[in-house]
Design a protein around this motif. Structure first.
Motif, short mmCIF file in Angstrom:
data_model
loop_
_atom_site.label_atom_id
_atom_site.label_comp_id
_atom_site.label_asym_id
_atom_site.label_seq_id
_atom_site.Cartn_x
_atom_site.Cartn_y
_atom_site.Cartn_z
N ARG A 240 96.75 107.51 64.34
CA ARG A 240 96.06 108.81 64.44
C ARG A 240 95.25 108.92 65.72
NH1 ARG A 240 93.94 110.03 58.25
NH2 ARG A 240 96.02 110.02 57.29
N LEU A 241 94.64 107.80 66.13
CA LEU A 241 93.89 107.83 67.39
C LEU A 241 94.82 108.11 68.56
CD1 LEU A 241 91.34 104.89 67.03
CD2 LEU A 241 90.83 107.32 67.26
N HIS B 246 88.05 106.85 76.69
CA HIS B 246 87.44 106.38 75.44
C HIS B 246 88.50 106.24 74.34
CE1 HIS B 246 84.63 106.01 72.12
NE2 HIS B 246 85.21 107.04 71.53
N LEU B 247 89.33 107.26 74.18
CA LEU B 247 90.37 107.19 73.16
C LEU B 247 91.39 106.10 73.49
CD1 LEU B 247 91.02 110.99 72.51
CD2 LEU B 247 89.97 109.36 70.94
N ALA C 21 93.91 100.90 72.24
CA ALA C 21 94.26 99.54 72.65
C ALA C 21 93.59 98.50 71.76
CB ALA C 21 93.85 99.32 74.11
N ALA C 22 92.33 98.75 71.37
CA ALA C 22 91.63 97.82 70.49
C ALA C 22 92.28 97.78 69.12
CB ALA C 22 90.16 98.24 70.37
N ALA D 37 95.65 94.86 65.24
CA ALA D 37 96.81 94.83 64.34
C ALA D 37 97.73 93.65 64.64
CB ALA D 37 97.59 96.14 64.48
N GLN D 38 97.74 93.19 65.92
CA GLN D 38 98.62 92.10 66.32
C GLN D 38 97.99 90.72 66.12
OE1 GLN D 38 99.56 93.11 70.35
NE2 GLN D 38 100.98 94.76 69.78
N THR D 39 96.67 90.71 65.83
CA THR D 39 95.99 89.43 65.63
C THR D 39 96.33 88.86 64.26
OG1 THR D 39 94.16 90.16 67.01
CG2 THR D 39 93.74 88.28 65.56
N PRO D 40 96.82 87.60 64.20
CA PRO D 40 97.16 87.02 62.89
C PRO D 40 95.94 86.91 62.00
CG PRO D 40 98.07 85.73 64.70
CD PRO D 40 97.14 86.72 65.31
#
Length: 235
Positions: A141-142, A218-219, A224-225, A230-233
């Motif tokens: 959504r972001l 900002h968005l 990116a954050a 989401a990719q961090t185990p």
């Protein structure tokens, strides 16, 4: 521009010209600022119509082939449509006294300029709308919200493009400058008027673009954050 700041600018640019500070403050500036509001009015109409048409085209581009192919073809035509050609076509194609169901549908000068900018605004909205819809369907959504600064950016582009109204006598900002400049006997006086116009338009537009860039960055950082998280185990 303030009263005290305009005086030395007038004298310097005019090289001893005849333009008077009172002329600038009492006659030129009020009419010029009124003309600038017309530029924003034209841009708002063009963007409002472009949003409606562009979002429909964006949905069509993501739809089945039966509607996607015509939408792609129409968008190609709209991207290539020269604003001046569309504007003069509207002026000459629609009779001045055109009546539909008892209602006069002949567009005013302001509406003619606004409609001539719709092909560009609708195509821009459709291109960015497709990307926003894809991100939204993917759960970002972001990412989809990046559509908003892009649409705001095109609004300011439309404000600049609305100066085409000077060609058909619409009393927008550039038309006012040209009218006053035509009355000035000295080149320096004309340059003063154009300089004031550049400063006024430049201050508003650059301020707008700066705010858009801040919102976009900002968005972008938040998107990116979110992807990194989401990719961090887990665990």
């Amino acid at each position: 521009m303030g009263l005290r700041a305009a005086a030395p600018l007038a004298r310097a640019a005019a090289g001893g010209g005849m333009i008077r500070l009172e002329t600038i403050m009492d006659e030129f500036l009020p009419r010029f600022l009124s003309g600038m509001t017309v530029n924003f009015e034209i841009a708002a109409i063009a963007l409002a119509v472009g949003l409606g048409l562009g979002l429909l085209l964006a949905l069509a581009r993501l739809g089945p082939g039966a509607v996607r192919a015509p939408a792609i073809l129409l968008l190609g035509v709209m991207r290539a449509a020269p604003t001046f050609v569309v504007m003069f076509f509207l002026l000459n194609a629609i009779p001045r006294e055109a009546v539909l169901f008892g209602v006069n549908v002949s567009p005013s000068g302001v509406m003619t300029v606004a409609l001539s900018l719709v092909p560009y605004s609708a195509a821009y909205v459709a291109d960015n709308g497709v990307e926003a819809l894809r991100r939204f369907r993917a759960g970002s959504r972001l990412g989809a919200l990046l559509f908003l600064p892009n649409v705001t950016r095109v609004f300011f582009v439309l404000v600049m493009s609305s100066s085409t109204g000077a060609a058909i006598g619409v009393h927008e900002g550039i038309a006012v400058i040209l009218q006053f400049a035509d009355r000035m006997p000295h080149l320096g006086d004309k340059l003063v008027l154009f300089g004031i116009g550049v400063l006024c338009f430049g201050a508003v537009l650059q301020g707008g673009f700066a705010l858009i860039n801040l919102l976009h960055r900002h968005l972008g950082r938040r998107v990116a954050a979110g992807l990194a998280a989401a990719q961090t185990p887990k665990g």
